[in-house]
Design a protein around this motif. Structure first.
Motif, PDB file in Angstrom:
ATOM      1  N   GLN A 105       0.864  -1.185   0.000  1.00 54.28           N
ATOM      2  CA  GLN A 105       0.000   0.000   0.000  1.00 54.28           C
ATOM      3  C   GLN A 105       0.901   1.236   0.000  1.00 54.28           C
ATOM      4  N   SER A 145       1.042   5.510   0.658  1.00 54.93           N
ATOM      5  CA  SER A 145       0.452   6.762   1.129  1.00 54.93           C
ATOM      6  C   SER A 145       1.469   7.876   0.918  1.00 54.93           C
ATOM      7  N   CYS A 149      -3.647   3.037  -3.082  1.00 49.87           N
ATOM      8  CA  CYS A 149      -2.852   4.217  -2.713  1.00 49.87           C
ATOM      9  C   CYS A 149      -3.753   5.318  -2.178  1.00 49.87           C
ATOM     10  N   ASP A 150      -3.163   6.127  -1.315  1.00 53.56           N
ATOM     11  CA  ASP A 150      -3.847   7.267  -0.716  1.00 53.56           C
ATOM     12  C   ASP A 150      -2.958   8.483  -0.964  1.00 53.56           C
ATOM     13  N   SER A 159      -7.597  15.150  -2.511  1.00 53.90           N
ATOM     14  CA  SER A 159      -7.020  13.822  -2.288  1.00 53.90           C
ATOM     15  C   SER A 159      -7.626  12.791  -3.240  1.00 53.90           C
ATOM     16  N   TYR A 191      -8.064   8.399  -3.360  1.00 54.82           N
ATOM     17  CA  TYR A 191      -7.861   7.083  -2.762  1.00 54.82           C
ATOM     18  C   TYR A 191      -8.221   6.026  -3.800  1.00 54.82           C
TER      19      TYR A 191
END
Length: 407
Positions: free
Chosen positions: A281, A283, A307-308, A343, A345
């Protein structure tokens, strides 16, 4: 014109020479117009830099910069100090939807004469060039760094220089530092302490100098994505790059380590090497490098990695609303994306739909960010030559790696 990218495999070892940075080129082209004493080499061959060059040499009252956002911001400042010249600065339909009010108000605070020809706060604008005596102005720090750079670039030409006070958290600091470093390299006196940036007025005769523009790190991002999607052992060599780059997008070097891509420097070249990765993952806060968000999101999607990504508030006022565009196109391919106004996500997905037609929204980065997916599946890129805005030879360079493209 639509291009079809067939599912492809690339050579184990390949090399590409990438043209000069658009960001550096456009700053230096403006400074060269103000100070013809110095010469430039390896200038970007992008549409944006060609438009910048043509606008700076234009004698016409109406100057049309089409989709070139950087040129719109920089030239607004430039024409405001061209004493006795009347200029109408305009652009494409999308450009007329991109805000310019914050920069215009800052210049007006310095004494500039600028008015709107159509809608308040948006191009086209009419600029009556004059001598600017005032030197202090404040503006919000989270605006596009191009507004800030535009003011700094003309600072040395103002009788009393310029002092900017930035209010709040500063966005895209590397781009501001790039502007200041280029000014320093030419010989101007600048400072950036806390939230105050200043450029002293130029009082000395500049020496003739040749400046070499570093190649574009944003363009390199697509090769980092290609390397990440390639087999272990793949190597791609790119030129010409500096280890102590001024460009914020050189953050790619650290970011793509997550995907198993290492970067080896050798003189003015970098070699990207694909190694084993166990990334589950990702971020990231991309407030200092928002232009590579699309590339990173597509890399994650292609590898099935969630992914963030945050710090993306400036993406809404680019060539298109890049957050909405990413969500739309990734979901066509079978992904799941959630966005806010700052953002993105991306949920993990196993399958990628084939022969999807990717809309590019007059945005060069949409076309280039999705192209590496051809290592996983066949796809169609709509209005494919939109890439000429920053990287006209993009598809030729992909073909040299082994991509199969039907034009």
């Amino acid at each position: 014109m639509h291009f079809t990218l067939q599912k492809s495999e690339i050579a184990k070892k390949s090399s590409v020479k990438i043209t000069g940075s658009k960001s550096e080129s456009n700053r230096l082209l403006l400074l060269q117009a103000l100070y013809p004493e110095f010469k430039l080499e390896n200038v970007s061959n992008s549409d944006d830099s060609n438009l910048m060059t043509n606008a700076l040499s234009s004698k016409s009252e109406i100057v049309d910069i089409h989709h070139a956002g950087t040129a719109m911001r920089f030239l607004t400042a430039y024409f405001s100090i061209q004493e006795g010249r009347e200029t109408v600065l305009t652009g494409s339909k999308r450009m007329k939807e991109r805000p310019i009010k914050i920069l215009v108000e800052a210049l007006q605070e310095l004494g500039a004469e600028i008015s709107y020809e159509e809608n308040e706060g948006f191009p086209p604008i009419r600029i009556s060039g004059k001598k600017l005596i005032k030197n202090k102005v404040s503006l919000k720090a989270n605006v596009s760094s191009q507004y800030i750079s535009a003011l700094l670039l003309i600072g040395s030409k103002l009788e009393n220089g310029i002092e900017l006070t930035l209010e709040g958290e500063i966005t895209s600091v590397p781009y501001i530092k790039m502007t200041l470093s280029l000014l320093d390299e030419i010989g101007f006196n600048t400072s950036f302490e806390h939230n105050i940036i200043s450029v002293k007025p130029n009082t000395a005769q500049l020496k003739s100098k040749l400046l070499t523009v570093e190649s574009d790190w944003s363009s390199a991002s697509y090769y980092y994505s290609i390397a990440a999607l390639s087999d272990v052992g793949t190597e791609i060599t790119l030129s010409s790059y500096k280890q102590n780059s001024l460009q914020g997008d050189s953050a790619l070097v650290e970011i793509y380590k997550h995907f198993g891509v290492s970067t080896v420097y050798n003189k003015n070249k970098i070699t990207l090497k694909k190694e084993v990765s166990s990334l589950e993952q990702l971020s990231l806060d991309l407030k200092d490098a928002p232009d590579i968000a699309q590339t990173i999101a597509v890399t994650c999607f292609a590898l099935g990695i969630p992914c963030d990504l945050v710090g993306l508030h400036t993406l809404k006022i680019k060539e298109t609303d890049r957050l909405v565009a990413l969500k739309t196109e990734i979901e066509k391919l079978g992904g799941e994306v959630e966005i806010t106004d700052k953002s993105l996500y991306l949920k993990a997905s196993k399958d990628i739909n084939s022969m999807v037609s990717i809309a590019t929204y007059n945005d060069h980065r949409m076309a280039m960010a999705f192209a590496p997916l051809a290592l996983k599946t066949s796809l169609i890129v709509e209005d494919a030559m939109v890439v000429s805005k920053s990287y006209p030879t993009f598809y030729d360079d992909l073909e040299s790696l082994g991509f199969e493209i039907t034009k």
